[in-house]
Design an enzyme around this catalytic site. Structure first.
Site, PDB file in Angstrom:
ATOM      1  N   GLU A  98       0.844  -1.200   0.000  1.00  7.15           N
ATOM      2  CA  GLU A  98       0.000   0.000   0.000  1.00  7.15           C
ATOM      3  C   GLU A  98       0.880   1.251   0.000  1.00  7.15           C
ATOM      4  OE1 GLU A  98      -2.597   1.261  -0.574  1.00  7.15           O
ATOM      5  OE2 GLU A  98      -4.365   0.348   0.301  1.00  7.15           O
ATOM      6  N   ASP A  99       0.293   2.361  -0.429  1.00  8.79           N
ATOM      7  CA  ASP A  99       1.022   3.629  -0.301  1.00  8.79           C
ATOM      8  C   ASP A  99       0.765   4.246   1.071  1.00  8.79           C
ATOM      9  OD1 ASP A  99      -1.614   4.046  -1.054  1.00  8.79           O
ATOM     10  OD2 ASP A  99      -1.192   5.718  -2.385  1.00  8.79           O
ATOM     11  N   ASP A 102      -4.676   4.924   6.274  1.00  9.13           N
ATOM     12  CA  ASP A 102      -5.222   6.109   6.935  1.00  9.13           C
ATOM     13  C   ASP A 102      -6.349   5.660   7.871  1.00  9.13           C
ATOM     14  OD1 ASP A 102      -6.296   8.563   7.642  1.00  9.13           O
ATOM     15  OD2 ASP A 102      -6.350   9.378   5.636  1.00  9.13           O
ATOM     16  N   PHE A 151      -3.076  16.371   4.879  1.00  5.56           N
ATOM     17  CA  PHE A 151      -3.377  15.830   3.556  1.00  5.56           C
ATOM     18  C   PHE A 151      -2.113  15.812   2.711  1.00  5.56           C
ATOM     19  CE2 PHE A 151      -5.045  15.531  -0.727  1.00  5.56           C
ATOM     20  CZ  PHE A 151      -5.830  14.397  -0.555  1.00  5.56           C
ATOM     21  N   ARG A 164       0.377  12.488  -8.297  1.00  2.00           N
ATOM     22  CA  ARG A 164       0.992  11.174  -8.044  1.00  2.00           C
ATOM     23  C   ARG A 164       2.430  11.142  -8.529  1.00  2.00           C
ATOM     24  NH1 ARG A 164      -3.381   7.671  -6.767  1.00  2.00           N
ATOM     25  NH2 ARG A 164      -5.231   7.921  -8.051  1.00  2.00           N
TER      26      ARG A 164
HETATM   27  C1  PRP Z   1      -5.950   5.481  -0.938  1.00  2.00           C
HETATM   28  C2  PRP Z   1      -4.655   4.752  -0.627  1.00  2.00           C
HETATM   29  C3  PRP Z   1      -5.089   3.578   0.185  1.00  2.00           C
HETATM   30  C4  PRP Z   1      -6.308   4.095   0.907  1.00  2.00           C
HETATM   31  C5  PRP Z   1      -5.951   4.395   2.326  1.00  2.00           C
HETATM   32  O1  PRP Z   1      -6.567   4.857  -2.024  1.00  2.00           O
HETATM   33  O2  PRP Z   1      -4.004   4.346  -1.818  1.00  2.00           O
HETATM   34  O3  PRP Z   1      -5.459   2.483  -0.622  1.00  2.00           O
HETATM   35  O4  PRP Z   1      -6.713   5.285   0.238  1.00  2.00           O
HETATM   36  O5  PRP Z   1      -6.998   5.020   2.993  1.00  2.00           O
HETATM   37  P1  PRP Z   1      -7.869   4.353   4.127  1.00  2.00           P
HETATM   38  O6  PRP Z   1      -6.907   3.725   5.101  1.00  2.00           O
HETATM   39  O7  PRP Z   1      -8.569   5.533   4.735  1.00  2.00           O
HETATM   40  O8  PRP Z   1      -8.800   3.381   3.532  1.00  2.00           O
HETATM   41  P2  PRP Z   1      -7.775   5.520  -2.849  1.00  2.00           P
HETATM   42  O9  PRP Z   1      -9.051   4.842  -2.425  1.00  2.00           O
HETATM   43  O10 PRP Z   1      -7.737   7.015  -2.735  1.00  2.00           O
HETATM   44  O11 PRP Z   1      -7.454   5.071  -4.324  1.00  2.00           O
HETATM   45  P3  PRP Z   1      -6.148   5.424  -5.213  1.00  2.00           P
HETATM   46  O12 PRP Z   1      -5.006   4.603  -4.665  1.00  2.00           O
HETATM   47  O13 PRP Z   1      -6.553   5.000  -6.572  1.00  2.00           O
HETATM   48  O14 PRP Z   1      -5.880   6.901  -5.092  1.00  2.00           O
END
Ligand code: PRP
Length: 179
Positions: A98-99, A102, A151, A164
């Site tokens: 994961e990146d 949160d 953020f 990104r």
């Molecule tokens: C982002 C990120 C994680 C997730 C974390 O994905 O890449 O997968 O949110 O947040 P959380 O712990 O609150 O669930 P996003 O749904 O924005 O999709 P993306 O990676 O395509 O931007």
């Protein structure tokens, strides 16, 4: 694009250095396990690629797409599976990449989904962890950096799909998303 950033939290060099450490740890852990690396689209792709090519072990790569943010700054609270894996994970050692973790909703959803498929083991490596954001009890096994409750964009993290491709992680100026 750089002008929209209030301050840099992790430079490209700091990220690369931390990735090398994580890749070493992961290579030691998974040396004889032929793991399946599951990269979570879209944000984790940049981190996954840089981590993957630093791991000197037999490993396979797959992608899954789940989404809860819809491009904005707030989690919708509802996680959707948008694109599934190509691999059958039954009996496999799975490493989710994961990146950021949160609220934890995305990771919880993913772990529950993968557990149902009888993986041999499931572990998680996240570039960033934002513990203050957590609303569900879930934890990454490997974390690059703990980050403050701001953020963030860059190195995979987006706002409305943009930023990104910044090579670093930074705080977006509030004026950008207040518009
Ligand atoms: C982002 C990120 C994680 C997730 C974390 O994905 O890449 O997968 O949110 O947040 P959380 O712990 O609150 O669930 P996003 O749904 O924005 O999709 P993306 O990676 O395509 O931007």
């Amino acid at each position: 694009m750089n002008n929209d950033i209030e301050r840099v939290i992790y430079s490209a060099a700091a990220i690369q250095k931390r990735e090398s450490e994580l890749a070493q740890q992961l290579s030691d852990e998974y040396r004889d396990k032929k793991p399946l690396i599951v990269s979570v689209l879209t944000g984790a792709v940049l981190f996954t690629v840089d981590l993957f090519d630093k791991m000197d072990i037999y490993a396979q790569l797959d992608f899954i797409d789940v989404s809860s943010y819809g491009g904005g700054t707030q989690s919708s609270g509802h996680v959707k599976l948008l694109h599934d894996l190509k691999h059958d994970i039954k009996g496999r050692n799975v490493l989710v990449v994961e990146d950021i973790v949160d609220t934890g909703r995305t990771l919880k959803f993913l772990i529950d989904l993968l557990k149902d498929r009888d993986a041999k083991s499931i572990k998680v490596c996240s570039m960033l962890d934002k513990p203050e954001g957590r609303v569900v009890d879930v934890k990454a096994d490997y974390v690059g950096f703990n980050v403050p409750n701001e953020f963030l964009v860059g190195y995979g993290l987006d706002y409305k799909g943009f930023y990104r491709n910044l090579p670093y992680v930074g705080v977006l100026k509030p004026s950008v998303y207040a518009e």
